[in-house]
Write an enzyme that holds these catalytic residues in place. Structure first.
Site, PDB file in Angstrom:
ATOM      1  CE  LYS A   1      -4.561   0.724   0.683  1.00  0.00           C
ATOM      2  NZ  LYS A   1      -5.745  -0.128   0.517  1.00  0.00           N
TER       3      LYS A   1
ATOM      4  N   GLY B   1     -20.020   7.356   6.014  1.00  0.00           N
ATOM      5  CA  GLY B   1     -19.069   7.701   4.959  1.00  0.00           C
ATOM      6  C   GLY B   1     -19.739   7.542   3.609  1.00  0.00           C
TER       7      GLY B   1
ATOM      8  CB  VAL C   1     -17.463   2.251  -1.153  1.00  0.00           C
ATOM      9  CG1 VAL C   1     -18.162   0.916  -0.929  1.00  0.00           C
ATOM     10  CG2 VAL C   1     -16.102   2.030  -1.800  1.00  0.00           C
TER      11      VAL C   1
HETATM   12  N1  PHE Z   1      -8.138   0.601  -2.390  1.00  0.00           N
HETATM   13  C1  PHE Z   1      -9.066  -0.458  -2.615  1.00  0.00           C
HETATM   14  C2  PHE Z   1      -8.794  -1.614  -1.638  1.00  0.00           C
HETATM   15  O1  PHE Z   1      -8.116  -1.456  -0.668  1.00  0.00           O
HETATM   16  C3  PHE Z   1      -9.074  -0.899  -4.050  1.00  0.00           C
HETATM   17  C4  PHE Z   1      -7.766  -1.429  -4.575  1.00  0.00           C
HETATM   18  C5  PHE Z   1      -7.495  -2.762  -4.486  1.00  0.00           C
HETATM   19  C6  PHE Z   1      -6.817  -0.605  -5.155  1.00  0.00           C
HETATM   20  C7  PHE Z   1      -6.315  -3.287  -4.976  1.00  0.00           C
HETATM   21  C8  PHE Z   1      -5.615  -1.121  -5.613  1.00  0.00           C
HETATM   22  C9  PHE Z   1      -5.367  -2.464  -5.526  1.00  0.00           C
HETATM   23  O2  PHE Z   1      -9.271  -2.694  -1.772  1.00  0.00           O
END
Ligand code: PHE
Length: 352
Positions: free
Chosen positions: A78, A179, A183
């Protein structure tokens, strides 16, 4: 930051300071047992760079669990862009381009996509610099994972209702959506369409009202989110809303929402369990976007096949709830055990 990294069980953190905007950039790579790391890029104003780093590390860990649960050969990673203030226009683009160059340097060890605070349009900007970005544009149209994450969350709510009441239908149930973002909006729409009574809340003034007017839901003040009577509390914003302070005040039967890192600590899953509140582990119920993005990029799945795969979460969560009930433990434990099985199997097959 030294001690945060030293205590972390992840593989690596790539760090940069973006001088033109004063932004700290963190790319946390948690576990690549299953494959190269992939996970969203979060842009946020934190109280300190350390908070940004901490967020990146926890979110990366969540991605390891998410990929393992949904059966993708990808690792947990991340990124966090800890901006000093909200950035727009040229400042924002400049930062995203420089971030894109950093991702390019990693040559696929980490691939990004949208997350809280970034948009599909931002991914298009990053894509100027690297191919390791998902959820930007494809065939000229931008790809928003939000509706897929919403479908997964809706599916997870059904699974929880089915487990608890023997009936997955949301009709007549009260769901509090906290929120109202990328989504929260599609989720609220799916819920109202299916006959649920939706309570909407958002910390941004006017946001919930705007959507409520459109959907016919009811608006709740942000401070009442943790004490309003409902069947399902669906956290769909920032993490850590389930903690020592909020859990004792909850008036719901189920916690099932799409936010990442909903629990302040793992122990909070036990607190929910002790109160008899069914918790849908965040990284399972919110994996709809993560399911869709790689499949959309591969281009070998139809829209309906992707949606079908996400609807399959109902079975996965059902199994997790049942296993947890049999052992009288929190669903978080049952879900983690599944992940550990997947990772151990892969390690074995690698002969490690
Ligand atoms: N950010 C979202 C998640 O945590 C979507 C996502 C998934 C973005 C995978 C990039 C990679 O699931």
């Amino acid at each position: 930051m030294q001690s945060l990294i030293a205590q972390w069980h992840g593989e690596a953190v790539v760090t940069a300071y973006d001088e033109p905007t004063g932004t700290w950039i963190f790319i946390a790579i948690h576990d690549t047992t299953l494959g190269p790391a992939m996970g969203g890029c979060r842009m946020n104003v934190y109280s300190s760079p350390e908070e940004g780093l901490r967020d990146a590390m926890r979110l990366a860990e969540g991605m390891t669990y998410k990929w393992a649960t949904i059966g993708f050969e990808l690792g947990g990673g991340k990124s966090v862009l800890a901006v000093p203030r909200p950035l727009q226009g040229r400042d924002r683009e400049g930062l995203l381009e420089r971030f894109g160059r950093l991702v390019a340097l990693l040559r696929g060890a980490y691939a990004c996509g949208p997350d809280l605070g970034t948009t599909p349009q931002d991914m298009v900007v990053i894509a100027r610099e690297t191919q390791f970005v998902h959820g930007g544009a494809r065939d000229g149209r931008t790809l928003d994972p939000g509706p897929y994450t919403a479908l997964g969350t809706f599916t997870g709510i059904r699974a929880a209702l089915g487990h608890l009441f023997g009936e997955p239908d949301v009709a007549g149930r009260t769901v509090l959506v906290q929120g109202i973002g990328d989504v929260g909006v599609p989720l609220s729409r799916m819920l109202t369409d299916a006959g649920a009574h939706v309570l909407l809340t958002d910390t941004v003034a006017g946001r919930a009202e705007e959507v409520a007017r459109d959907l016919g839901g009811e608006v709740i003040a942000p401070e009442l989110a943790y004490s309003t009577v409902c069947d399902v509390y669906a956290p769909c914003a920032v993490g850590a809303t389930l903690n020592q302070e909020t859990i004792p005040t909850l008036q719901c039967r189920i916690v099932a929402g799409c936010a990442n890192n909903q629990l302040a600590q793992d122990q909070d899953a036990e607190r929910l369990h002790a109160r008899g509140i069914l918790y849908a582990p965040d990284y399972v119920i919110n994996a709809g976007g993560a399911t869709a993005l790689p499949l959309l990029d591969r281009g070998d799945h139809t829209e309906e096949q992707i949606r079908e795969r996400i609807r399959g979460f109902e079975v996965v969560l059902g199994e997790i709830f049942s296993e947890a009930a049999e052992r009288d433990e929190s669903p978080l434990r049952a879900a983690a055990r599944r992940v550990e099985r997947v990772l151990a199997k892969k390690q074995q097959s690698k002969g490690q």
